[in-house]
Design an enzyme around this catalytic site. Structure first.
Site, PDB file in Angstrom:
ATOM      1  N   TYR A 224       7.332   9.437  16.164  1.00 24.08           N
ATOM      2  CA  TYR A 224       7.725   9.128  14.927  1.00 24.08           C
ATOM      3  C   TYR A 224       8.961   9.867  14.551  1.00 24.08           C
ATOM      4  CZ  TYR A 224       6.385   8.943   9.871  1.00 24.08           C
ATOM      5  OH  TYR A 224       6.530   8.840   8.268  1.00 24.08           O
TER       6      TYR A 224
ATOM      7  N   THR B  41       1.986   5.716  12.203  1.00 26.92           N
ATOM      8  CA  THR B  41       1.961   6.944  13.218  1.00 26.92           C
ATOM      9  C   THR B  41       0.973   6.692  14.187  1.00 26.92           C
ATOM     10  OG1 THR B  41       0.199   7.564  11.754  1.00 26.92           O
ATOM     11  CG2 THR B  41       2.358   8.483  11.322  1.00 26.92           C
TER      12      THR B  41
ATOM     13  N   ILE C 140       3.438  13.141   1.293  1.00 29.27           N
ATOM     14  CA  ILE C 140       3.017  12.458   0.221  1.00 29.27           C
ATOM     15  C   ILE C 140       1.521  12.018   0.134  1.00 29.27           C
ATOM     16  CG2 ILE C 140       3.597  10.222  -1.418  1.00 29.27           C
ATOM     17  CD1 ILE C 140       6.033  12.298  -0.871  1.00 29.27           C
TER      18      ILE C 140
ATOM     19  N   ARG D 109       0.916  -1.300  -0.127  1.00 35.28           N
ATOM     20  CA  ARG D 109       0.089   0.070   0.008  1.00 35.28           C
ATOM     21  C   ARG D 109       0.857   1.313  -0.133  1.00 35.28           C
ATOM     22  NH1 ARG D 109      -3.020  -0.043   5.127  1.00 35.28           N
ATOM     23  NH2 ARG D 109      -4.096   1.834   4.462  1.00 35.28           N
TER      24      ARG D 109
ATOM     25  N   ILE E 144       3.202   4.416  -0.380  1.00 34.32           N
ATOM     26  CA  ILE E 144       4.499   4.410  -1.054  1.00 34.32           C
ATOM     27  C   ILE E 144       5.150   3.240  -1.208  1.00 34.32           C
ATOM     28  CG2 ILE E 144       6.798   4.987  -0.330  1.00 34.32           C
ATOM     29  CD1 ILE E 144       6.004   7.597   1.246  1.00 34.32           C
TER      30      ILE E 144
HETATM   31  N1  CAA Z   1       3.090  24.209  15.531  1.00 27.99           N
HETATM   32  C1  CAA Z   1       2.863  24.806  16.749  1.00 27.99           C
HETATM   33  N2  CAA Z   1       1.462  24.840  17.252  1.00 27.99           N
HETATM   34  C2  CAA Z   1       0.725  23.890  16.500  1.00 27.99           C
HETATM   35  C3  CAA Z   1       0.993  22.924  15.516  1.00 27.99           C
HETATM   36  C4  CAA Z   1       2.228  23.485  15.046  1.00 27.99           C
HETATM   37  N3  CAA Z   1       2.626  22.601  13.982  1.00 27.99           N
HETATM   38  N4  CAA Z   1      -0.149  22.335  15.376  1.00 27.99           N
HETATM   39  C5  CAA Z   1      -0.879  22.312  16.273  1.00 27.99           C
HETATM   40  N5  CAA Z   1      -0.654  23.493  17.048  1.00 27.99           N
HETATM   41  C6  CAA Z   1      -1.390  23.971  18.047  1.00 27.99           C
HETATM   42  C7  CAA Z   1      -2.561  24.238  17.685  1.00 27.99           C
HETATM   43  O1  CAA Z   1      -2.789  25.437  17.048  1.00 27.99           O
HETATM   44  C8  CAA Z   1      -3.420  24.211  19.072  1.00 27.99           C
HETATM   45  O2  CAA Z   1      -2.993  25.362  19.728  1.00 27.99           O
HETATM   46  P1  CAA Z   1      -4.453  26.303  20.401  1.00 27.99           P
HETATM   47  O3  CAA Z   1      -5.100  25.355  21.252  1.00 27.99           O
HETATM   48  O4  CAA Z   1      -3.635  27.333  21.022  1.00 27.99           O
HETATM   49  O5  CAA Z   1      -5.155  26.701  19.285  1.00 27.99           O
HETATM   50  C9  CAA Z   1      -2.738  23.080  19.910  1.00 27.99           C
HETATM   51  O6  CAA Z   1      -1.486  23.038  19.225  1.00 27.99           O
HETATM   52  C10 CAA Z   1      -3.399  21.661  19.893  1.00 27.99           C
HETATM   53  O7  CAA Z   1      -3.657  21.380  18.521  1.00 27.99           O
HETATM   54  P2  CAA Z   1      -4.766  20.395  18.022  1.00 27.99           P
HETATM   55  O8  CAA Z   1      -6.215  20.686  18.469  1.00 27.99           O
HETATM   56  O9  CAA Z   1      -4.411  19.922  16.602  1.00 27.99           O
HETATM   57  O10 CAA Z   1      -4.287  19.348  19.218  1.00 27.99           O
HETATM   58  P3  CAA Z   1      -4.847  17.738  19.141  1.00 27.99           P
HETATM   59  O11 CAA Z   1      -4.303  17.216  20.264  1.00 27.99           O
HETATM   60  O12 CAA Z   1      -6.180  17.610  18.469  1.00 27.99           O
HETATM   61  O13 CAA Z   1      -3.978  17.301  17.946  1.00 27.99           O
HETATM   62  C11 CAA Z   1      -2.128  16.608  16.625  1.00 27.99           C
HETATM   63  C12 CAA Z   1      -2.485  17.295  17.998  1.00 27.99           C
HETATM   64  C13 CAA Z   1      -2.691  15.099  16.789  1.00 27.99           C
HETATM   65  C14 CAA Z   1      -0.620  16.568  16.605  1.00 27.99           C
HETATM   66  C15 CAA Z   1      -2.600  17.237  15.238  1.00 27.99           C
HETATM   67  O14 CAA Z   1      -2.206  18.515  15.397  1.00 27.99           O
HETATM   68  C16 CAA Z   1      -1.926  16.619  14.115  1.00 27.99           C
HETATM   69  O15 CAA Z   1      -2.740  15.661  13.662  1.00 27.99           O
HETATM   70  N6  CAA Z   1      -0.741  17.248  13.453  1.00 27.99           N
HETATM   71  C17 CAA Z   1      -0.522  16.876  12.458  1.00 27.99           C
HETATM   72  C18 CAA Z   1       0.721  15.883  12.714  1.00 27.99           C
HETATM   73  C19 CAA Z   1       1.547  15.699  11.360  1.00 27.99           C
HETATM   74  O16 CAA Z   1       1.904  16.379  10.624  1.00 27.99           O
HETATM   75  N7  CAA Z   1       1.393  14.175  11.186  1.00 27.99           N
HETATM   76  C20 CAA Z   1       2.227  13.840   9.731  1.00 27.99           C
HETATM   77  C21 CAA Z   1       1.511  12.733   9.633  1.00 27.99           C
HETATM   78  S1  CAA Z   1       1.949  11.845   7.938  1.00 27.99           S
HETATM   79  C22 CAA Z   1       3.616  11.477   8.142  1.00 27.99           C
HETATM   80  O17 CAA Z   1       4.034  11.430   9.263  1.00 27.99           O
HETATM   81  C23 CAA Z   1       4.445  11.091   7.019  1.00 27.99           C
HETATM   82  C24 CAA Z   1       5.625  11.776   6.945  1.00 27.99           C
HETATM   83  O18 CAA Z   1       6.698  11.253   7.099  1.00 27.99           O
HETATM   84  C25 CAA Z   1       5.713  13.246   6.414  1.00 27.99           C
END
Ligand code: CAA
Length: 240
Positions: free
Chosen positions: A147, A86, A180, A12, A14
């Protein structure tokens, strides 16, 4: 000579694109998978690529799986450590299991597969190992201490093993994909993902095939002088 390649998590996302690219290159490919039998069967039927189920976080299962592949297909010359999961969450909400599952599969899987296949490559004087790291292992990512640590570990693991393999004709490299368009990235909340894409200079998510082409080069005969390197394929999001 047809070389045998194993792609972990190869049915699946990549991994699927990597399996196909290596098959197109004339390799005998075996795609490992851990969970989704239906998708794996569809993949095998559609592409005529053998699939084999085991958990790469399970050391003994890796040793047994690779032994079986050697018996069925021949010596394993190419390993692509692509399997990854993840369990995102900020540290204060992350459980020990969220941490441990990711370390066990993403980083432990690389060790387990190398233990199974590297000694044979070393003895035969030819091998290719490509470990799929991540932009988030290079740059860190909010909500991913598990991660990011595992992927960062993969980059260190790659450079160390490359030094051990070099004089035996075994190259060990990493690819660090950016974001991706796979199911893993689709699981990121839309509002968060929009902000991430806005920071990608190329202006879009990457495609799995764009990672697969990098793997095809690194595992080719032509890639023999490239070892211990990290190929960043991320649309310019992190220039490292
Ligand atoms: N920088 C700074 N602050 C951030 C932020 C960031 N990048 N992302 C979120 N925040 C802040 C939000 O603004 C929020 O602040 P406020 O309450 O003051 O508004 C606070 O953090 C909480 O954010 P969430 O409501 O999103 O909190 P949550 O607990 O519901 O979720 C999380 C947290 C699970 C990390 C969610 O933000 C998320 O899924 N983020 C994406 C993480 C990501 O990029 N994963 C990559 C997956 S793909 C992968 O990993 C493949 C690869 O190799 C690239």
């Amino acid at each position: 000579m047809t070389r045998v390649a194993i792609v972990t998590g190869g049915t699946r996302g990549i991994g699927e694109a990597i399996s196909l690219a290596l098959k197109e290159q004339g390799r005998t490919v075996v795609a490992n998978y851990a969970g989704n039998d239906t998708k794996a069967k569809e993949f095998a039927d559609r592409h005529g690529i053998a699939v084999m189920k085991w958990d790469v976080g399970d050391h003994d299962a890796c040793i047994e799986g690779c032994k079986q592949i050697t018996t069925d297909f021949g010596d394993v010359d190419i390993v692509v450590n692509n399997a990854g999961i993840t369990r995102d969450g900020t540290l204060h909400k992350m459980t020990f299991d969220d941490w441990n599952d990711v370390m066990r599969v993403n980083l432990g899987g690389c060790f387990n597969m190398a233990k199974a296949c590297f000694p044979g490559m070393r003895e035969r004087g030819w091998g290719r190992i490509v470990n799929i790291g991540s932009i988030n292992g290079q740059a860190g990512q909010y909500g991913q201490v598990n991660y990011a640590a595992a992927k960062s570990g993969i980059h260190g693991f790659t450079k160390a093993l490359a030094q051990e393999g070099a004089k035996f004709g075994v190259t060990v490299n990493a690819i660090a994909p950016g974001y991706i368009d796979t199911d893993m990235v689709a699981a990121v909340p839309d509002t968060v993902l929009e902000k991430i894409v806005a920071k990608i200079p190329v202006g879009r998510l990457g495609h799995a095939e764009e990672i697969a082409r990098g793997v095809a080069f690194l595992t080719s005969e032509d890639g023999g002088f490239v070892t211990g390197s990290t190929m960043s394929i991320n649309g310019g999001q992190h220039m490292y």
